[in-house]
Design an enzyme around this catalytic site. Structure first.
Site, mmCIF file in Angstrom:
data_model
loop_
_atom_site.group_PDB
_atom_site.id
_atom_site.type_symbol
_atom_site.label_atom_id
_atom_site.label_comp_id
_atom_site.label_asym_id
_atom_site.label_seq_id
_atom_site.Cartn_x
_atom_site.Cartn_y
_atom_site.Cartn_z
ATOM 1 N N SER A 8 0.767 -1.111 0.077
ATOM 2 C CA SER A 8 0.124 -0.069 0.059
ATOM 3 C C SER A 8 0.915 1.122 -0.038
ATOM 4 C CB SER A 8 -0.813 0.132 1.059
ATOM 5 O OG SER A 8 -0.367 0.255 2.409
ATOM 6 N N SER A 9 0.304 2.433 -0.339
ATOM 7 C CA SER A 9 1.083 3.725 -0.538
ATOM 8 C C SER A 9 1.430 4.349 0.782
ATOM 9 C CB SER A 9 0.346 4.529 -1.515
ATOM 10 O OG SER A 9 0.332 3.932 -2.804
ATOM 11 N N THR A 10 0.325 4.145 1.749
ATOM 12 C CA THR A 10 0.566 4.829 2.988
ATOM 13 C C THR A 10 0.112 4.255 4.021
ATOM 14 O OG1 THR A 10 -1.661 5.902 2.933
ATOM 15 C CG2 THR A 10 -0.078 7.100 1.779
#
Length: 183
Positions: A8-10
């Protein structure tokens, strides 16, 4: 063995990671590598590198979605080539892509061929644009950064500073320092 990779990105995307992990486990992944890295930082994916290193000949690296694995089709092709060299197949669940099957390899090769075609067309257009700009006298090329600092390089060298220190201070390559000093 099926080896899963989730990203996931964050940190805020906990639900995304949990969902990906569930899908990977449901697909039969015995090992799952998870990390939270922005697509901008895909170069530094420690858990991905661990997953690739863990994979052995005959294993399959599984990812839920293409964008969780690669930032572009050329990047995907690069990853596939690394895996293929190890004898590892690639499976992307939402695309139904599985390079361990004849159909999956065909689909992958079609996607890769399209990406290569797009890249070649883009480079061709770029060359045409540069040629046109040169003909119109608008294209000068990249400004030479190291040669512009030749005087500073010679001055610092004369003061006894080493090539590595000069390069670091002036923001140029060490080879450029040697090239200037050799002139």
């Amino acid at each position: 063995m099926l080896v899963g990779y989730a990203r996931s990105s964050t940190i805020d995307q906990v639900a995304s990671i949990e969902s990906q992990e569930r899908e990977l486990r449901a697909a039969g992944c015995e090992e799952v590598y998870i990390e939270q890295v922005s697509s901008v930082d895909l170069v530094r994916r420690e858990r991905f590198e661990e997953a690739v290193k863990f994979c052995r000949k005959g294993d399959v690296l599984v990812c839920t979605k293409l964008d969780r694995l690669a930032r572009s089709v050329p990047h995907l092709v690069e990853i596939q080539q690394r895996l293929e060299a190890k004898g590892v197949a690639l499976k992307i669940l939402d695309m139904g892509l599985d390079t361990s099957t004849a159909q999956g390899r065909l689909m992958f090769n079609i996607v890769g061929s399209i990406a290569q075609f797009e890249r070649e067309i883009m480079l061709e257009r770029q060359r045409e644009g540069i040629a046109k700009a040169k003909a119109e006298g608008k294209y000068k090329g990249r400004k030479p950064t190291a040669r512009a600092k030749a005087e500073e390089v010679r001055k610092l060298a004369a003061e006894g500073m080493g090539a590595t220190a000069i390069a670091s201070q002036l923001g140029i390559g060490r080879a450029s320092v040697y090239r200037i000093l050799g002139d």
